[in-house]
Motif scaffolding. Sequence first.
Motif, PDB file in Angstrom:
ATOM      1  N   UNK A  94       0.826  -1.202   0.000  1.00  0.00           N
ATOM      2  CA  UNK A  94       0.000   0.000   0.000  1.00  0.00           C
ATOM      3  C   UNK A  94       0.870   1.266   0.000  1.00  0.00           C
ATOM      4  N   UNK A  95       1.969   1.212   0.744  1.00  0.00           N
ATOM      5  CA  UNK A  95       2.880   2.372   0.803  1.00  0.00           C
ATOM      6  C   UNK A  95       3.476   2.656  -0.571  1.00  0.00           C
ATOM      7  N   UNK A  96       3.826   1.602  -1.298  1.00  0.00           N
ATOM      8  CA  UNK A  96       4.382   1.803  -2.647  1.00  0.00           C
ATOM      9  C   UNK A  96       3.336   2.437  -3.563  1.00  0.00           C
ATOM     10  N   UNK A  97       2.067   2.025  -3.390  1.00  0.00           N
ATOM     11  CA  UNK A  97       0.999   2.627  -4.206  1.00  0.00           C
ATOM     12  C   UNK A  97       0.857   4.116  -3.889  1.00  0.00           C
ATOM     13  N   UNK A 104       6.462  14.117   3.567  1.00  0.00           N
ATOM     14  CA  UNK A 104       7.428  13.877   4.644  1.00  0.00           C
ATOM     15  C   UNK A 104       6.701  13.341   5.871  1.00  0.00           C
ATOM     16  N   UNK A 105       7.387  12.487   6.600  1.00  0.00           N
ATOM     17  CA  UNK A 105       6.818  11.778   7.745  1.00  0.00           C
ATOM     18  C   UNK A 105       7.617  12.164   8.990  1.00  0.00           C
ATOM     19  N   UNK A 106       7.021  12.980   9.865  1.00  0.00           N
ATOM     20  CA  UNK A 106       7.721  13.477  11.057  1.00  0.00           C
ATOM     21  C   UNK A 106       7.536  12.515  12.227  1.00  0.00           C
ATOM     22  N   UNK A 107       8.658  12.102  12.795  1.00  0.00           N
ATOM     23  CA  UNK A 107       8.629  11.088  13.851  1.00  0.00           C
ATOM     24  C   UNK A 107       9.479  11.563  15.028  1.00  0.00           C
ATOM     25  N   UNK A 108       8.948  11.360  16.229  1.00  0.00           N
ATOM     26  CA  UNK A 108       9.740  11.662  17.427  1.00  0.00           C
ATOM     27  C   UNK A 108       9.059  11.061  18.630  1.00  0.00           C
ATOM     28  N   UNK A 142      -0.181   3.753   9.855  1.00  0.00           N
ATOM     29  CA  UNK A 142       0.185   2.832   8.776  1.00  0.00           C
ATOM     30  C   UNK A 142      -0.362   3.378   7.451  1.00  0.00           C
ATOM     31  N   UNK A 143       0.044   2.731   6.363  1.00  0.00           N
ATOM     32  CA  UNK A 143      -0.294   3.252   5.036  1.00  0.00           C
ATOM     33  C   UNK A 143      -1.808   3.253   4.808  1.00  0.00           C
ATOM     34  N   UNK A 144      -2.515   2.260   5.374  1.00  0.00           N
ATOM     35  CA  UNK A 144      -3.962   2.220   5.159  1.00  0.00           C
ATOM     36  C   UNK A 144      -4.643   3.428   5.817  1.00  0.00           C
ATOM     37  N   UNK A 175       6.928   1.180   9.731  1.00  0.00           N
ATOM     38  CA  UNK A 175       5.801   1.359   8.817  1.00  0.00           C
ATOM     39  C   UNK A 175       6.068   2.453   7.788  1.00  0.00           C
ATOM     40  N   UNK A 176       6.291   2.003   6.559  1.00  0.00           N
ATOM     41  CA  UNK A 176       6.450   2.921   5.435  1.00  0.00           C
ATOM     42  C   UNK A 176       5.079   3.530   5.142  1.00  0.00           C
ATOM     43  N   UNK A 177       5.022   4.841   4.985  1.00  0.00           N
ATOM     44  CA  UNK A 177       3.748   5.503   4.653  1.00  0.00           C
ATOM     45  C   UNK A 177       3.767   6.011   3.210  1.00  0.00           C
ATOM     46  N   UNK A 178       4.776   5.596   2.455  1.00  0.00           N
ATOM     47  CA  UNK A 178       4.893   6.065   1.075  1.00  0.00           C
ATOM     48  C   UNK A 178       5.593   7.410   1.001  1.00  0.00           C
TER      49      UNK A 178
END
Length: 226
Positions: free
Chosen positions: A17-20, A33-37, A95-97, A128-131
């Motif tokens: 799903x992330x690749x899509x 961009x995916x901000x994580x902390x 998650x990507x979903x 978890x890749x979110x694309x």
Amino acid sequence: MSRVEVEKKVLNENQILAEQLRERYRQQGILCVNLISAPGSGKTLLLEKTLERMDKGTRVAVLTGDLQTENDAKRLAKFGFPVKQIVTGGTCHLDARMVEKHLAEWNLENLDLLIVENVGNLVCPSSYDLGEDAKIVLLSTTEGEDKPLKYPSIFFKSELMVLTKIDLLPYVPFKAHVAKENARRVHPQMEILEVSSTTGEGLDVWMNWLAVRQQKAKQKPKLVSA
Ligand SMILES: Nc1nc2c(ncn2[C@@H]2O[C@H](COP(=O)(O)OP(=O)(O)O)[C@@H](O)[C@H]2O)c(=O)[nH]1
Ligand SMILES: [Mg+2]
């Protein structure tokens, strides 16, 4: 199925799903961009300052994740850009979903930049890749210099580390050079920026980083070769 098998299946499904999602962003020239902390490192305040400084013509949207509340979306909505809260109901990561579901009402053709604020956690979001085009990890000056060594996975996977709350450096026993050395031990090529969302120090460099990456995302080829 054993627990390990179930986890593998969930991660494989997420990856597909992330690749899509990544492909959809690429087709539209969107930077994601995916901000994580850890909780409280300053993700939402940095985003408030980012949206405040963002040119009103920029087509930016924010998805912000939280275990239980809508507080962050309320803080971010006042700048006039589209914002949606993803309440995970206890799940410690996005998650990507979840991302796909919350994007459904937005027309991606109208976007240049999608910022995702992940749930506050340095462990689960790293799997978890979110694309996204880039994961960005925030580390604040109140957390200790050894966090890159304790949570190497997220520091290894992030392209950029934003050292936040640098206005507090005179008051906390935090050595910025040690934190940066630790980050580079885990990920030698990682870019590092220092910001204070309260004084504004470093925010121009951060805004410029986003702008440069946005340009790159726009220039990616749109057609997939057969
Ligand atoms: N002194 C200082 N406090 C900050 C800074 N950035 C965030 N904070 C404070 O840290 C707390 C947590 O910030 P928040 O943005 O909600 O963190 P998040 O959980 O990562 O989204 C809030 O009280 C913010 O006002 C900063 O640059 N300097
Ligand atoms: Mg937040």
